[in-house]
Design a protein around this motif. Structure first.
Motif, PDB file in Angstrom:
ATOM      1  N   LEU A 101       0.909  -1.196  -0.034  1.00  0.00           N
ATOM      2  CA  LEU A 101      -0.005   0.104   0.029  1.00  0.00           C
ATOM      3  C   LEU A 101       0.727   1.218  -0.200  1.00  0.00           C
ATOM      4  CD1 LEU A 101      -2.843   1.467   0.149  1.00  0.00           C
ATOM      5  CD2 LEU A 101      -2.574   1.036   2.509  1.00  0.00           C
ATOM      6  N   ARG A 102       2.049   1.122   0.768  1.00  0.00           N
ATOM      7  CA  ARG A 102       2.721   2.362   0.810  1.00  0.00           C
ATOM      8  C   ARG A 102       3.229   2.730  -0.345  1.00  0.00           C
ATOM      9  NH1 ARG A 102       4.982   6.401   4.512  1.00  0.00           N
ATOM     10  NH2 ARG A 102       3.498   5.658   5.938  1.00  0.00           N
ATOM     11  N   LEU A 103       3.947   1.451  -1.096  1.00  0.00           N
ATOM     12  CA  LEU A 103       4.526   1.560  -2.408  1.00  0.00           C
ATOM     13  C   LEU A 103       3.679   2.280  -3.564  1.00  0.00           C
ATOM     14  CD1 LEU A 103       6.577  -1.664  -2.783  1.00  0.00           C
ATOM     15  CD2 LEU A 103       7.443   0.638  -2.060  1.00  0.00           C
ATOM     16  N   TYR A 104       2.383   1.870  -3.360  1.00  0.00           N
ATOM     17  CA  TYR A 104       1.343   2.471  -4.354  1.00  0.00           C
ATOM     18  C   TYR A 104       1.123   3.980  -3.967  1.00  0.00           C
ATOM     19  CZ  TYR A 104       0.156  -1.850  -6.616  1.00  0.00           C
ATOM     20  OH  TYR A 104       0.106  -3.282  -7.215  1.00  0.00           O
ATOM     21  N   ILE A 105       1.269   4.434  -2.692  1.00  0.00           N
ATOM     22  CA  ILE A 105       0.796   5.511  -2.287  1.00  0.00           C
ATOM     23  C   ILE A 105       2.158   6.348  -2.787  1.00  0.00           C
ATOM     24  CG2 ILE A 105       0.785   7.140  -0.491  1.00  0.00           C
ATOM     25  CD1 ILE A 105      -0.858   5.213   1.088  1.00  0.00           C
ATOM     26  N   LEU A 106       3.263   6.020  -2.775  1.00  0.00           N
ATOM     27  CA  LEU A 106       4.570   6.581  -3.238  1.00  0.00           C
ATOM     28  C   LEU A 106       4.621   6.806  -4.811  1.00  0.00           C
ATOM     29  CD1 LEU A 106       7.615   5.060  -1.269  1.00  0.00           C
ATOM     30  CD2 LEU A 106       7.167   7.570  -1.525  1.00  0.00           C
ATOM     31  N   ARG A 107       4.066   5.831  -5.359  1.00  0.00           N
ATOM     32  CA  ARG A 107       3.705   5.806  -7.096  1.00  0.00           C
ATOM     33  C   ARG A 107       2.693   6.945  -7.231  1.00  0.00           C
ATOM     34  NH1 ARG A 107       4.717  -0.284  -6.662  1.00  0.00           N
ATOM     35  NH2 ARG A 107       6.701  -0.502  -7.839  1.00  0.00           N
TER      36      ARG A 107
ATOM     37  N   LEU B 122       8.032   5.976 -10.519  1.00  0.00           N
ATOM     38  CA  LEU B 122       6.888   5.131 -10.662  1.00  0.00           C
ATOM     39  C   LEU B 122       7.167   3.802 -10.602  1.00  0.00           C
ATOM     40  CD1 LEU B 122       5.301   7.097 -13.357  1.00  0.00           C
ATOM     41  CD2 LEU B 122       4.560   7.018 -11.270  1.00  0.00           C
ATOM     42  N   ARG B 123       8.766   3.164 -11.282  1.00  0.00           N
ATOM     43  CA  ARG B 123       9.092   2.059 -11.229  1.00  0.00           C
ATOM     44  C   ARG B 123       9.738   1.638 -10.032  1.00  0.00           C
ATOM     45  NH1 ARG B 123      11.350  -1.608 -16.249  1.00  0.00           N
ATOM     46  NH2 ARG B 123      11.802  -3.156 -14.986  1.00  0.00           N
ATOM     47  N   TYR B 124      10.550   2.595  -9.650  1.00  0.00           N
ATOM     48  CA  TYR B 124      11.316   2.390  -8.417  1.00  0.00           C
ATOM     49  C   TYR B 124      11.104   3.354  -7.217  1.00  0.00           C
ATOM     50  CZ  TYR B 124      14.026  -0.068 -12.023  1.00  0.00           C
ATOM     51  OH  TYR B 124      14.172  -0.735 -13.286  1.00  0.00           O
ATOM     52  N   PRO B 125      10.030   2.989  -6.622  1.00  0.00           N
ATOM     53  CA  PRO B 125       9.654   4.261  -5.681  1.00  0.00           C
ATOM     54  C   PRO B 125      10.527   4.358  -4.570  1.00  0.00           C
ATOM     55  CG  PRO B 125       8.047   2.320  -5.516  1.00  0.00           C
ATOM     56  CD  PRO B 125       9.003   1.969  -6.664  1.00  0.00           C
ATOM     57  N   LEU B 126      11.319   3.146  -3.810  1.00  0.00           N
ATOM     58  CA  LEU B 126      12.012   3.386  -2.802  1.00  0.00           C
ATOM     59  C   LEU B 126      13.438   3.859  -3.288  1.00  0.00           C
ATOM     60  CD1 LEU B 126      11.100   0.104  -0.868  1.00  0.00           C
ATOM     61  CD2 LEU B 126      10.475   2.445  -0.468  1.00  0.00           C
ATOM     62  N   GLN B 127      14.080   3.367  -4.331  1.00  0.00           N
ATOM     63  CA  GLN B 127      15.273   3.693  -4.854  1.00  0.00           C
ATOM     64  C   GLN B 127      15.554   5.260  -5.039  1.00  0.00           C
ATOM     65  OE1 GLN B 127      13.810   0.960  -5.578  1.00  0.00           O
ATOM     66  NE2 GLN B 127      15.129  -0.706  -6.228  1.00  0.00           N
ATOM     67  N   MET B 128      14.145   6.028  -5.705  1.00  0.00           N
ATOM     68  CA  MET B 128      14.246   7.055  -5.857  1.00  0.00           C
ATOM     69  C   MET B 128      13.703   8.244  -4.918  1.00  0.00           C
ATOM     70  SD  MET B 128      15.236   6.960  -8.911  1.00  0.00           S
ATOM     71  CE  MET B 128      15.209   8.707  -9.418  1.00  0.00           C
ATOM     72  N   LEU B 129      13.577   7.751  -3.600  1.00  0.00           N
ATOM     73  CA  LEU B 129      13.430   8.509  -2.469  1.00  0.00           C
ATOM     74  C   LEU B 129      14.241   9.576  -2.482  1.00  0.00           C
ATOM     75  CD1 LEU B 129      12.304   6.117   0.345  1.00  0.00           C
ATOM     76  CD2 LEU B 129      10.910   8.023  -0.584  1.00  0.00           C
ATOM     77  N   PRO B 130      15.486   9.486  -2.576  1.00  0.00           N
ATOM     78  CA  PRO B 130      16.295  10.824  -2.430  1.00  0.00           C
ATOM     79  C   PRO B 130      15.816  12.031  -3.300  1.00  0.00           C
ATOM     80  CG  PRO B 130      17.729   8.958  -2.547  1.00  0.00           C
ATOM     81  CD  PRO B 130      16.295   8.357  -2.911  1.00  0.00           C
TER      82      PRO B 130
ATOM     83  N   PRO C 180       8.008   7.009   3.602  1.00  0.00           N
ATOM     84  CA  PRO C 180       8.325   5.834   4.740  1.00  0.00           C
ATOM     85  C   PRO C 180       9.498   6.219   5.486  1.00  0.00           C
ATOM     86  CG  PRO C 180       9.024   4.920   2.387  1.00  0.00           C
ATOM     87  CD  PRO C 180       8.404   6.611   2.119  1.00  0.00           C
ATOM     88  N   TRP C 181       9.229   7.014   6.635  1.00  0.00           N
ATOM     89  CA  TRP C 181      10.414   7.560   7.316  1.00  0.00           C
ATOM     90  C   TRP C 181      11.175   6.283   8.101  1.00  0.00           C
ATOM     91  CZ3 TRP C 181      11.944  11.910   6.093  1.00  0.00           C
ATOM     92  CH2 TRP C 181      11.163  12.845   5.477  1.00  0.00           C
TER      93      TRP C 181
END
Length: 133
Positions: free
Chosen positions: A7-13, A60-68, A116-117
């Motif tokens: 769910l968090r990944l979809y919200i990030l996307r 959109l594809r890599y939501p966590l890797q692009m957090l910076p 996602p802190w």
């Protein structure tokens, strides 16, 4: 390995998509359908926004890797609001162009609720850094 819920990944996307669509509507028409050359600062800002747009597409594809890139956006907009907009607003000298920038920067208020802190803390603060030698 640090887990982030689906769910968090979809919200990030959704946040990345919001940024991509917003910049596609606000920035790209002025870049593509330009009749006269841009001023120096305008060209630099538009180039940075275009790069941010491309990186958010990757998000959109890599939501966590692009957090910076989201963290960078959160930090610079927060700093600008605190250092420029709030003092001008408090003294009553905020002009129309500053209001426009402030309004566009205020979108950043949703970022802290979406980022996602726990993941940011575990990956960027607590995890061991890359070796220096």
């Amino acid at each position: 390995m640090v887990q982030v819920s689906l769910l968090r990944l979809y919200i990030l996307r959704a946040l990345y998509l919001f940024v991509v669509l917003g910049l596609a509507v606000m920035v790209w028409p002025g870049v593509i359908f330009r009749e006269e050359p841009m001023e120096l600062m305008e060209s630099a800002v538009n180039s940075m926004l275009a790069a941010y747009w491309l990186l958010c597409i990757l998000g959109l594809r890599y939501p966590l890797q692009m957090l910076p890139i989201l963290l960078w956006e959160l930090v610079w907009k927060s700093l600008w609001l605190i250092v420029v907009a709030v003092p001008q607003w408090a003294t009553g000298v905020m002009d129309e162009s500053t209001w426009e920038v402030a309004f566009s920067c205020l979108m950043v208020v949703i970022f802290p609720f979406i980022i996602p802190w726990r993941y940011v803390f575990l990956i960027y603060v607590k995890r061991r850094g890359e070796r220096w030698r």
